[in-house]
Write a protein that holds these residues in place. Sequence first.
Motif, PDB file in Angstrom:
ATOM      1  N   LEU A   1      -2.215  14.582  -9.680  1.00  0.00           N
ATOM      2  CA  LEU A   1      -1.446  14.199  -8.387  1.00  0.00           C
ATOM      3  C   LEU A   1      -1.627  15.336  -7.547  1.00  0.00           C
ATOM      4  O   LEU A   1      -1.497  15.383  -6.203  1.00  0.00           O
ATOM      5  N   ALA A   2      -1.861  16.776  -7.973  1.00  0.00           N
ATOM      6  CA  ALA A   2      -2.123  17.819  -7.287  1.00  0.00           C
ATOM      7  C   ALA A   2      -3.277  17.986  -6.537  1.00  0.00           C
ATOM      8  O   ALA A   2      -3.611  18.466  -5.467  1.00  0.00           O
ATOM      9  N   ALA A   3      -4.403  17.473  -7.330  1.00  0.00           N
ATOM     10  CA  ALA A   3      -5.749  17.258  -6.533  1.00  0.00           C
ATOM     11  C   ALA A   3      -5.544  16.280  -5.436  1.00  0.00           C
ATOM     12  O   ALA A   3      -6.057  16.355  -4.488  1.00  0.00           O
ATOM     13  N   ILE A   4      -4.833  15.138  -5.432  1.00  0.00           N
ATOM     14  CA  ILE A   4      -4.462  14.014  -4.400  1.00  0.00           C
ATOM     15  C   ILE A   4      -3.706  15.141  -3.200  1.00  0.00           C
ATOM     16  O   ILE A   4      -4.227  14.883  -1.923  1.00  0.00           O
ATOM     17  N   ARG A   5      -2.913  15.838  -3.689  1.00  0.00           N
ATOM     18  CA  ARG A   5      -2.042  16.748  -2.585  1.00  0.00           C
ATOM     19  C   ARG A   5      -2.869  17.576  -1.989  1.00  0.00           C
ATOM     20  O   ARG A   5      -2.872  17.615  -0.668  1.00  0.00           O
ATOM     21  N   ASP A   6      -3.715  18.168  -2.581  1.00  0.00           N
ATOM     22  CA  ASP A   6      -4.648  19.127  -2.048  1.00  0.00           C
ATOM     23  C   ASP A   6      -5.749  18.682  -0.935  1.00  0.00           C
ATOM     24  O   ASP A   6      -6.152  19.252   0.019  1.00  0.00           O
ATOM     25  N   VAL A   7      -6.267  17.295  -1.317  1.00  0.00           N
ATOM     26  CA  VAL A   7      -6.965  16.733  -0.346  1.00  0.00           C
ATOM     27  C   VAL A   7      -6.207  16.217   1.056  1.00  0.00           C
ATOM     28  O   VAL A   7      -6.764  16.514   2.087  1.00  0.00           O
ATOM     29  N   ALA A   8      -4.911  15.884   0.984  1.00  0.00           N
ATOM     30  CA  ALA A   8      -4.352  15.369   1.858  1.00  0.00           C
ATOM     31  C   ALA A   8      -3.573  16.311   2.715  1.00  0.00           C
ATOM     32  O   ALA A   8      -3.387  16.292   3.884  1.00  0.00           O
ATOM     33  N   ALA A   9      -3.040  17.552   2.087  1.00  0.00           N
ATOM     34  CA  ALA A   9      -2.426  18.497   2.714  1.00  0.00           C
ATOM     35  C   ALA A   9      -3.048  18.971   4.116  1.00  0.00           C
ATOM     36  O   ALA A   9      -2.484  19.428   5.044  1.00  0.00           O
ATOM     37  N   PRO A  10      -4.429  19.394   4.024  1.00  0.00           N
ATOM     38  CA  PRO A  10      -4.931  19.864   5.240  1.00  0.00           C
ATOM     39  C   PRO A  10      -4.974  18.986   6.393  1.00  0.00           C
ATOM     40  O   PRO A  10      -5.388  19.367   7.601  1.00  0.00           O
ATOM     41  N   VAL A  11      -4.700  17.719   6.186  1.00  0.00           N
ATOM     42  CA  VAL A  11      -4.789  16.634   7.102  1.00  0.00           C
ATOM     43  C   VAL A  11      -3.498  16.766   7.756  1.00  0.00           C
ATOM     44  O   VAL A  11      -3.526  16.530   9.252  1.00  0.00           O
ATOM     45  N   LEU A  12      -2.386  16.709   7.422  1.00  0.00           N
ATOM     46  CA  LEU A  12      -1.178  16.605   8.065  1.00  0.00           C
ATOM     47  C   LEU A  12       0.041  17.386   6.880  1.00  0.00           C
ATOM     48  O   LEU A  12      -0.388  17.305   5.780  1.00  0.00           O
TER      49      LEU A  12
END
Length: 998
Positions: free
Chosen positions: A981-992
């Motif tokens: 889940l943290a990997a998904i978070r880190d991919v999404a975080a720079p976007v918004l």
Amino acid sequence: MQDALIRLTDYWAGRGCLVAQPMNTEVGAGTLNPATALRVLGPEPWRVAYAEPSVRPDDSRYGDNPNRLQTHTQFQVILKPEPGDAQEQYLGSLAALGIDLRAHDVRFVEDDWASPALGAWGLGWEVWLDGLEITQFTYFQQSGGLTLDPVSVEITYGMERILMALQGVSHFKDIAYAPGITYGEAFGQAEYEMSRYYLDDADIAANRELFEAYAAEARRMLDARLPVPAHTYVLKCSHAFNVLDARGAIGTTERARAFARMRGLAHEVAALWVERRAELGHPLGDAAVRPAPAEPGGEPGAEPTALPDAASAGTFALEIGVEELPPHEVARTAEHVAERLRDGLEEAGLFTDASSLDTGATPRRIIMLARGLEAREPDTEQVVKGPRIAAAYDASGEPTRALLGFARGHGIDVSDVGRVAVAGGEYAGYTRTVVGRSAAEVLAALLPEIVTGLRAGKNMRWRAPGLSFARPIRWLLALLDDREIPFTAADLTAGRSTRVHRTAASPRVDVPDAASLVGVLREHGIEPVRARRRSRIVEDAGALARDRDGTVDTAAEHALVEEIVDLVEEPVAILGSFDAKYLELPEEILTTVMRKHQRYLPVRRGTGRLLPHFVTVANGECDHDAVRAGNEAVLRARYEDASFFFRQDLRTTPEQIKEGLGRLTFTERLGSMADRSSRIAAIAADLAGRLDLAAGERAALARAAALAKFDLASSMVIELPSLAGTMAREYARRAGEDEAVARALYEMELPRSAGDAPPATAAGAVLAAADRLDLLAGLFAVGSAPTGSSDPFGLRRAALALTAILRDVPRLAPVTVGDGLALAARHQPVAVAPGALAEAERFIARRLEQNLLDEGRPVHIVRAVLPLAGTPAHAARAADDLAELLGSAAFGRLTTALQRVLRIVPGTAEAGYDPARFTEPAERNLHEAFTRVTAELTARPSLPEFAGTASALVAPIDAFFDDVMVMDEDPDVRANRLGLLAAIRDVAAPVLDWREIA
């Protein structure tokens, strides 16, 4: 001229001023004479007047310039404490000089004064006579680093300017100084020879020795506790410095150290003077301002003033009378007072849907007119709590002593007491009716809070304990229908009198009732409604321009028109002209002088070309011919100055002008403007290395970078700083530089303000970005970040400009804010801590956030795109995309899914997991979907691209949370699932920032 000096001396002597003598050593202004510099300190009253020859070596012009002299004559007046009518007394002195105040346009125009070297500052005005600055009028607030109590008024007359205007001459040499003797005949030789000395012949080594000797002697006198001789040697020290400066012999470090040394000595002199006067027992008395009486009605025990009552809804008028406000404070203050008044009246129930509130605002008054007010507050029911029920009655149900005491204390019978519930508890108590206050009572309580609560961007004190505002408040009018509301604020009591033009036969006028206030003012030539003043200015200026086959572009001049609106109470437009020969100067010089210095509206042809005409707006009726002639003479002198500076600059090349940057200090730790120019060039070269520039663009950039900021050392830009960039382009063109170089030098100053166009060329954009990056990285490194409203280096403006450049110039897309700051940091002469760079980046992000909000975007959308603030263009595009996507059901599902991820993953959880350890199908499915999505995403996807690709995660995420226990008891299993889940978070975080769009 000597007759004028005698008249002023007689006038002020007749008003209780001691007539002092000029200082017996060189001073740059009458302020530095101990009769001012020392006597404004401490509590003793002091009134003084004197003529002061003021010596400023840097203004040496060999007697050639018609308006600049190395020694000019000031007439100085100090009124301590300020008397409350200093403006009126000053206008009386102009009348004593023979100035017809009704014929001429005399105006008080905002001009705050500060001398950091002396630790002194004050607020006040330039006084204009038909557009000519003739006096500096200041309420001193601090001197020698000490807060002044009482506050003094300083009035400084520029005698040569006044006499040139009165005698109608265009050169100081032609002033009639005495019968049969001109100014030039009396002082022309001295003016030439002292100019020669200051500019050409002063011995640099000798003056350095004098500086050191004078500073040492000042130090010795301080140690001997002799403040007057110490002050004298500080003045000598200052003059030696000014001589060295005029000779171009002061470097950056030396300038900063000399200022610090003189400032320290001046502060010690001030403190010692105050000590010595206290030791002497303040022989002249104590005029310090005392706190206002505690009771609003006046002295303790005074009978309260009876307030009017009303049987029906009424009209209320409030007028807060002030000395001329800074233009930018006029509308803002009116809005603030209206908000406070409306809120107070609504809270009291006096302002209903049937009520209205109109405002008026001029430089001298803030007006509120409320119609349809209720006569009284509504009656209210109030629960009065007594003892708890358990304590109110005994076991037999009889009232206890506690209850009996409660009833007796409130004047009610025990039988009137019942049970009341308060905050979940049950008490003995009763409900009583509170009769509403009358409208007059409500206003009498509310209005003092409004007046004493007034604040501005810069506030001052005067002789009114408890009040602090942009300028002194001098009268209060408060009428409810035809009855006065006599509230008190500090030493002011409201009544029914207003004040009209100071030149009126009766400057104070009574107003019969609230509804008549605006009409009374209009009868006396005052238009209180800003919109009506604006319309009159626009219409009358346009009509005058059309008489000369021209036009006034009031849309382009919007900011100037708004300023003029708040400079006058009764706008009277007057057309003026100037010699067409001045049209040979660059247009920007002419319009800058008109707008910045004189507040004139330029007149243009239909094609946009300037005509030799302008429109000035006087304050009230006057002799149009006299005012026109005065303003034309002022503009002619201004244009002569500009022509002189322009010709002087054209005698040298840009490279030679640039040599002067070494004499201009940037900051002590960051060096001179020459050092800053070199850093900008180096940063620009590094930025260019990251961009795809053509050979011609690189050549233009390199040459422009070599000349960066050179025009700051030009005579024209030193005189008119707002022409920086404009003059660089002009001088570069005239020196034969390539047009691309000239344009880049101009564009490096863009954008100058919010809404201004960004650089149009790559070379200009790179230089502009390098300029702002150097400013931000360097000043944050030395701890000079803005604090509160203080931003002396314009860092907020620089940050806005940087975001605009990176946002609006696609060629600079590879440059991020963080990378640019890091690159600039490498060229600073001081170490730049990582924390300083991080602070600078956050500061820039906040400016971008405000800019996006100012453009009308919703708060939650702007906050959501802030993770992209390092790439402003990406952030702005994402904000637009997000506004569209929020209406999409698919995007809504993606947002919900990602927020489920963000809610459960701790902030400290690290991305990383082992797919082999997954035991549930939903885990493996999410892993596989995530792998496909990351493979498809580009390095910096747009929001629609990310949303389209990441939508494949929605169903696997939902299934994961439905079928998998994330927080498994086995710590290894739990950590592996959280890692996914943290990997998904880190991919999404720079976007918004997905949390902001929940």
